[in-house]
Design a protein around this motif. Sequence first.
Motif, PDB file in Angstrom:
ATOM      1  N   VAL A  93      27.145   6.499   4.107  1.00  0.00           N
ATOM      2  CA  VAL A  93      25.939   5.747   3.774  1.00  0.00           C
ATOM      3  C   VAL A  93      25.032   5.790   5.009  1.00  0.00           C
ATOM      4  N   THR A  94      23.776   6.153   4.795  1.00  0.00           N
ATOM      5  CA  THR A  94      22.844   6.319   5.909  1.00  0.00           C
ATOM      6  C   THR A  94      21.786   5.211   5.907  1.00  0.00           C
ATOM      7  N   THR A  95      20.998   5.201   6.955  1.00  0.00           N
ATOM      8  CA  THR A  95      19.910   4.233   7.031  1.00  0.00           C
ATOM      9  C   THR A  95      18.880   4.480   5.928  1.00  0.00           C
ATOM     10  N   GLN A  96      18.745   5.727   5.492  1.00  0.00           N
ATOM     11  CA  GLN A  96      17.838   6.029   4.381  1.00  0.00           C
ATOM     12  C   GLN A  96      18.314   5.364   3.108  1.00  0.00           C
ATOM     13  N   ASP A  97      19.629   5.368   2.866  1.00  0.00           N
ATOM     14  CA  ASP A  97      20.182   4.698   1.684  1.00  0.00           C
ATOM     15  C   ASP A  97      19.873   3.205   1.722  1.00  0.00           C
ATOM     16  N   ILE A 114      16.139   0.768  11.219  1.00  0.00           N
ATOM     17  CA  ILE A 114      17.447   0.262  10.808  1.00  0.00           C
ATOM     18  C   ILE A 114      18.519   0.906  11.676  1.00  0.00           C
ATOM     19  N   THR A 115      19.408   0.083  12.243  1.00  0.00           N
ATOM     20  CA  THR A 115      20.542   0.613  12.999  1.00  0.00           C
ATOM     21  C   THR A 115      21.826   0.048  12.399  1.00  0.00           C
ATOM     22  N   LEU A 116      22.824   0.889  12.385  1.00  0.00           N
ATOM     23  CA  LEU A 116      24.135   0.488  11.855  1.00  0.00           C
ATOM     24  C   LEU A 116      25.085   0.243  13.011  1.00  0.00           C
ATOM     25  N   ASP A 117      25.912  -0.800  12.882  1.00  0.00           N
ATOM     26  CA  ASP A 117      26.885  -1.110  13.921  1.00  0.00           C
ATOM     27  C   ASP A 117      27.961  -0.035  13.997  1.00  0.00           C
ATOM     28  N   GLN A 118      28.261   0.566  12.853  1.00  0.00           N
ATOM     29  CA  GLN A 118      29.293   1.605  12.785  1.00  0.00           C
ATOM     30  C   GLN A 118      28.968   2.530  11.617  1.00  0.00           C
ATOM     31  N   LYS A 121      31.809   4.904   6.098  1.00  0.00           N
ATOM     32  CA  LYS A 121      32.528   5.981   5.420  1.00  0.00           C
ATOM     33  C   LYS A 121      33.558   5.461   4.418  1.00  0.00           C
ATOM     34  N   THR A 122      33.702   4.135   4.331  1.00  0.00           N
ATOM     35  CA  THR A 122      34.638   3.544   3.369  1.00  0.00           C
ATOM     36  C   THR A 122      33.948   2.393   2.648  1.00  0.00           C
ATOM     37  N   LEU A 123      34.572   1.942   1.573  1.00  0.00           N
ATOM     38  CA  LEU A 123      34.035   0.800   0.838  1.00  0.00           C
ATOM     39  C   LEU A 123      34.194  -0.457   1.680  1.00  0.00           C
ATOM     40  N   GLY A 124      33.306  -1.428   1.465  1.00  0.00           N
ATOM     41  CA  GLY A 124      33.436  -2.695   2.171  1.00  0.00           C
ATOM     42  C   GLY A 124      32.099  -3.315   2.513  1.00  0.00           C
ATOM     43  N   GLU A 125      32.170  -4.310   3.401  1.00  0.00           N
ATOM     44  CA  GLU A 125      30.982  -5.039   3.841  1.00  0.00           C
ATOM     45  C   GLU A 125      30.631  -4.624   5.265  1.00  0.00           C
ATOM     46  N   TYR A 126      29.358  -4.351   5.499  1.00  0.00           N
ATOM     47  CA  TYR A 126      28.885  -3.914   6.811  1.00  0.00           C
ATOM     48  C   TYR A 126      27.632  -4.705   7.179  1.00  0.00           C
ATOM     49  N   THR A 127      27.252  -4.612   8.435  1.00  0.00           N
ATOM     50  CA  THR A 127      26.047  -5.272   8.908  1.00  0.00           C
ATOM     51  C   THR A 127      25.090  -4.215   9.459  1.00  0.00           C
ATOM     52  N   ALA A 128      23.827  -4.342   9.075  1.00  0.00           N
ATOM     53  CA  ALA A 128      22.781  -3.459   9.592  1.00  0.00           C
ATOM     54  C   ALA A 128      21.746  -4.330  10.301  1.00  0.00           C
ATOM     55  N   THR A 129      21.228  -3.833  11.414  1.00  0.00           N
ATOM     56  CA  THR A 129      20.205  -4.556  12.171  1.00  0.00           C
ATOM     57  C   THR A 129      18.866  -3.860  11.975  1.00  0.00           C
ATOM     58  N   ILE A 130      17.849  -4.668  11.695  1.00  0.00           N
ATOM     59  CA  ILE A 130      16.510  -4.135  11.480  1.00  0.00           C
ATOM     60  C   ILE A 130      15.611  -4.662  12.587  1.00  0.00           C
ATOM     61  N   LYS A 137      14.398  -9.264  15.525  1.00  0.00           N
ATOM     62  CA  LYS A 137      15.346  -8.432  14.787  1.00  0.00           C
ATOM     63  C   LYS A 137      15.980  -9.272  13.691  1.00  0.00           C
ATOM     64  N   ALA A 138      16.425  -8.612  12.632  1.00  0.00           N
ATOM     65  CA  ALA A 138      17.093  -9.296  11.532  1.00  0.00           C
ATOM     66  C   ALA A 138      18.336  -8.515  11.162  1.00  0.00           C
ATOM     67  N   GLN A 139      19.356  -9.236  10.703  1.00  0.00           N
ATOM     68  CA  GLN A 139      20.584  -8.578  10.259  1.00  0.00           C
ATOM     69  C   GLN A 139      20.740  -8.800   8.767  1.00  0.00           C
ATOM     70  N   ILE A 140      21.151  -7.733   8.075  1.00  0.00           N
ATOM     71  CA  ILE A 140      21.403  -7.840   6.644  1.00  0.00           C
ATOM     72  C   ILE A 140      22.821  -7.385   6.354  1.00  0.00           C
ATOM     73  N   LYS A 141      23.363  -7.881   5.263  1.00  0.00           N
ATOM     74  CA  LYS A 141      24.687  -7.467   4.822  1.00  0.00           C
ATOM     75  C   LYS A 141      24.517  -6.276   3.883  1.00  0.00           C
ATOM     76  N   VAL A 142      25.369  -5.280   4.072  1.00  0.00           N
ATOM     77  CA  VAL A 142      25.361  -4.080   3.241  1.00  0.00           C
ATOM     78  C   VAL A 142      26.726  -4.003   2.561  1.00  0.00           C
ATOM     79  N   TRP A 143      26.724  -4.086   1.251  1.00  0.00           N
ATOM     80  CA  TRP A 143      27.965  -3.973   0.487  1.00  0.00           C
ATOM     81  C   TRP A 143      28.041  -2.562  -0.071  1.00  0.00           C
ATOM     82  N   VAL A 144      29.111  -1.869   0.226  1.00  0.00           N
ATOM     83  CA  VAL A 144      29.334  -0.523  -0.286  1.00  0.00           C
ATOM     84  C   VAL A 144      30.423  -0.633  -1.338  1.00  0.00           C
ATOM     85  N   VAL A 145      30.067  -0.301  -2.598  1.00  0.00           N
ATOM     86  CA  VAL A 145      30.982  -0.476  -3.733  1.00  0.00           C
ATOM     87  C   VAL A 145      31.168   0.834  -4.474  1.00  0.00           C
TER      88      VAL A 145
END
Length: 147
Positions: A93-97, A114-118, A121-130, A137-145
């Motif tokens: 999953v990329t910043t474009q997604d 948008i920057t990703l902490d990591q 490459k797997t399903l789960g919950e991640y944090t992205a910083t904008i 700056k703001a942080q959002i939750k990214v759910w990959v399902v």
Amino acid sequence: MKLILREDVDKLGESGDIVEVRAGYGRNYLIPQGKAMMATDGALKQVERMKEQAERRAELTVERAQDMAERLETTSVTIPVEVGEDERIHGSVTTQDIADALAERDIEIDKRKITLDQEIKTLGEYTATISLISEIKAQIKVWVVKE
């Protein structure tokens, strides 16, 4: 010779600054290159008005960025992806997604902000910083399902 700089000049000053330079340097280089103009009474008043307008625009920009940060902090995005064995994503999953998922919610963010902490490459919950502006700056939750 007193001049008003129209653009930043190394070792002299920034745009809008009033500087004192030798007559030859001002007359033969700064003014013909469009880097400065004569510091007349009218020009000084014009520069003051331009500075005031720039300050007001900067204040509005900060207010808008703070409002956007508050909106983003309460936002989470869900990105459905195809998975293979062991729940691993095909690709990542990329910043474009993430920018596309935000655009579906009518939030336009440039993917470069948008920057990703990591790597995702797997399903789960991640944090992205904008990064909205330098200090906000703001942080959002990214759910990959699974799709």
